[in-house]
Design a protein around this motif. Sequence first.
Motif: not given
Length: 327
Positions: A147-164, A212-217
């Motif tokens: 799951s982490a591998r698939l999520g990281l493959a689709a992740w745009d690093r320019a839009l944030g670098s945190s995960a929930l 949490s009330g924050e948003q995450f990439a």
Amino acid sequence: MKALVYEGVETLRIREVAKPEVGRDQSLVRILASGICGSDMHAYLGHDDRRPAPLILGHEAAGVVEGGIRDGERVTINPLVSCGVCTACAAGRQNLCPERMIISMPPREGAFAQYVVMHNDNLIPVPDAVTLEKAALAEPLSVSWHSARLGLAAWDRALGSSALVVGGGAIGLAAALALKAQGLEDVTITEPNDARRGFLTDQCGQQAVSSSGEQFAIVIDAVGYAATRAFASARCSPGGVIVHIGLGEDLGGLDVRRMTLQEITFIGTYAYTPQDFRDTCAAIFDGSLGALDWTEKRSLDAGPQAFADLRAGSVAAPKIILRPWDD
């Protein structure tokens, strides 16, 4: 042999059953550690039609081979068997094989027993320095690694670098560990159970909060209920990724309008590929996934009470490991 048999809703009993017979290209494994999975709990509660009673549950296991060419070898078990010839298998995505089978689903009995038979290709050798209790975590850790591998493959690093990660059970904790092992360090786990949240913080060294009330990439839903999907939809940042592992309930929760307007990617993920399983084992063996000291060990005889305790929400540890040969 002794086995813990699921006999009906919230009913488990220790029974004497026949030892499984070894077929071609298979080995008999003496099970020394077998973890309780969320899917075992779903069956126990009568929520899983794929696991009808009577049935031996359990698919997170490690032990020692008895007999044959691998006699005496310490192994962890990849419980997922695929056909090997379909389009999905040829593409290296054996977890999508239409003929896939897993132990603890008919016709294959599970690993809450003293012995299991498994294909040799599904047995991964375990180094002497690694305990079999840790090796038994390979299966749930592989689910989260995939799951982490698939999520990281689709992740745009320019839009944030945190995960929930939503949910602090074994899959949720494993997802946090997998994200960090694969290069994303800023990970928060939400867990409403006070005792488990304290365990995650104090014993596992994780950043765990009640909400949490924050948003995450990246948001990983390791629970899979309508409420957690709604939470994931709200907490994922624009252009972010929701990875959905949990199988709590089928419908509801996703804010499809917000996901469309904010171009949020949704990835449903199931199990793991054989390569994911091998990569996870390597990460266990070299320490990349940490100490893995967050399990509670009980005898197989104590299995019925272990399930009852999990049902009551009174277990702080993310994983209970049953040991079939303990008195």
